[in-house]
Design a protein around this motif. Structure first.
Motif, short mmCIF file in Angstrom:
data_model
loop_
_atom_site.label_atom_id
_atom_site.label_comp_id
_atom_site.label_asym_id
_atom_site.label_seq_id
_atom_site.Cartn_x
_atom_site.Cartn_y
_atom_site.Cartn_z
N ILE A 30 0.83 -1.21 0.00
CA ILE A 30 0.00 0.00 0.00
C ILE A 30 0.87 1.25 0.00
O ILE A 30 0.63 2.20 -0.77
CB ILE A 30 -0.95 -0.01 1.22
N MET A 31 1.90 1.27 0.84
CA MET A 31 2.79 2.45 0.91
C MET A 31 3.47 2.65 -0.43
O MET A 31 3.59 3.78 -0.93
CB MET A 31 3.84 2.26 2.01
N GLY A 33 2.45 1.58 -3.44
CA GLY A 33 1.45 1.99 -4.43
C GLY A 33 1.06 3.44 -4.27
O GLY A 33 0.95 4.19 -5.25
N LEU A 34 0.86 3.87 -3.03
CA LEU A 34 0.50 5.27 -2.79
C LEU A 34 1.61 6.21 -3.27
O LEU A 34 1.33 7.26 -3.86
CB LEU A 34 0.28 5.52 -1.29
N VAL A 37 1.53 6.44 -7.07
CA VAL A 37 0.39 7.24 -7.53
C VAL A 37 0.63 8.72 -7.27
O VAL A 37 0.43 9.58 -8.13
CB VAL A 37 -0.91 6.78 -6.84
N LYS A 38 1.09 9.05 -6.06
CA LYS A 38 1.28 10.46 -5.69
C LYS A 38 2.38 11.10 -6.54
O LYS A 38 2.27 12.25 -6.95
CB LYS A 38 1.66 10.58 -4.21
N GLU A 41 1.10 11.51 -10.15
CA GLU A 41 0.07 12.56 -10.24
C GLU A 41 0.65 13.93 -9.97
O GLU A 41 -0.06 14.93 -10.05
CB GLU A 41 -1.08 12.27 -9.27
N GLN A 43 1.75 15.18 -7.16
CA GLN A 43 1.40 15.81 -5.88
C GLN A 43 2.64 16.13 -5.05
O GLN A 43 2.69 17.13 -4.34
CB GLN A 43 0.45 14.92 -5.08
N ARG A 53 -3.22 22.33 -3.35
CA ARG A 53 -3.98 21.55 -4.33
C ARG A 53 -5.12 22.33 -4.95
O ARG A 53 -5.56 22.05 -6.02
CB ARG A 53 -4.57 20.30 -3.67
#
Lengths: 55, 310
Positions: A30-31, A33-34, A37-38, A41, A43, A53
């Protein structure tokens, strides 16, 4: 007590340890993958540049 | 040490499944479903992986509050037939271990939700956990028959949290979803209390059946069911709605009011004669009722997404 003979306790602990291991692997996934993604994207780049944002 | 004494010593060592049972998995499934509805119904979108991770930690936050509830209610859980086989009353997990597990899982869930989505969603999750544990479990549950009315708000937050994950704010439609669960909770639990009979009495929990009697409970169920039908049909005028929701809501709410009327007009001798058959049916129907309403909201949300991309 003979060596190498598995007690019921060991079987139950093995099951618990395996489940906990899977939970930890899931957390790492999960860490990871996040993070992917971040970053993709943008971010993190926004955060570093001090852009909020909503802008 | 002999094998026999080792067995006796470690027979009650908790397994992974016991810790999972602390999270109240059936309640967690409701939390997941209604949070998903909040995510899908919200305007805008988030990356699917972020939505998935957010739902996971909303569910875990809900589970953590369940563990803390099991810690605090260990004494009354051991007295009630419905709850006496939980991990703490059976001695599988100590109350202290349940408390520590709940606190750590709460912290992890809130922090991870904040990192995955935004800090408003995380704050709402933290407030939900606080409300369920402190306001409901520790304060209201043992002190007022209105415990489930006010405390039920905790179970109504997941769609608001899901909505906040996507939008970063609380929308009117998410408040409507909150209202649906909030008004649904009392008749759902009061119908349970009607057929659990002496359970709450033995545990000295001031449920309405104990403090005001069964006739008053039936009156309350009927009134709240009418209120619930009103709220559910009001959603039909919002952007959450569409043809599918309207049809589902009309059918289910007619059934709800009719079932509540039958429950209201029933005598206690009839109830005893068929072992609370109607009360059990009403309880099961209330589960289906909520599932289908939120299912319809999800379907409408997906349909709207499809229309927007055409």
């Amino acid at each position: 007590m003979s060596f190498g003979r598995e007690h019921d306790l060991h079987k139950r602990r093995k099951g618990k340890n395996l489940s906990l291991g899977l939970v930890l692997i899931g957390f790492v996934a999960i860490m990871f993958g996040l993070t992917v993604v971040k970053v993709t994207e943008g971010q993190f780049a926004e955060a570093l540049a001090g852009v909020s944002r909503s802008e | 040490m002999s094998g026999v004494s080792l067995n006796k010593l470690y027979a009650d060592e908790p397994e992974f499944g016991d810790y999972f049972a602390l999270l109240k998995p059936r309640v967690m499934s409701l939390v997941v479903f209604t949070a998903i509805a909040g995510v899908l119904a919200a305007p805008g979108s988030v990356h699917p992986f972020i939505a998935f991770v957010s739902i996971v930690f909303i569910a875990l936050g809900g589970g953590a509050s369940g563990a803390l509830n099991m810690w605090y209610d260990a004494d009354i859980d051991s007295l009630m037939s419905r709850t006496k086989s939980r991990p703490v009353p059976t001695g599988k997990i100590s109350a202290n271990a349940a408390k520590e597990f709940g606190i750590v899982l709460s912290a992890i869930s809130v922090v991870m939700l904040g990192l995955a989505s935004n800090w408003l969603a995380a704050s709402l999750l933290a407030f939900t956990i606080f409300f369920y544990v402190i306001i409901y479990t520790i304060w209201l549950k043992r002190s007022t028959p209105q415990n489930i009315v006010i405390g039920g708000a905790a179970g109504a937050f997941p769609p608001i949290i899901g909505w906040a994950v996507v939008t970063g704010n609380v929308g009117f439609e998410s408040i409507l979803m909150f209202a649906l669960i909030f008004i649904w909770t009392p008749p759902h639990f009061w119908s349970l209390a009607l057929f659990m009979k002496s359970d709450y009495d033995i545990a000295k929990v001031p449920m309405l059946t104990v403090t005001n009697g069964r006739r008053s409970t039936r009156n309350h169920i009927f009134v709240y069911s009418i209120l619930l039908a009103f709220v559910a049909l009001s959603i039909g005028f919002s952007s959450l709605s569409g043809p599918i929701y309207l049809v589902v809501a009309l059918i289910l709410n007619m059934q709800l009011v009719f079932a509540a009327f039958k429950l209201w007009s029933r005598s206690e001798s009839d109830c005893m004669a068929d072992n609370s058959l109607l009360e059990r049916k009403f309880f099961k129907f209330s589960l289906l009722y909520l599932f289908l309403h939120f299912g319809a909201i999800i379907v409408e949300a997906k349909t709207n997404i499809v229309w927007m991309t055409v």
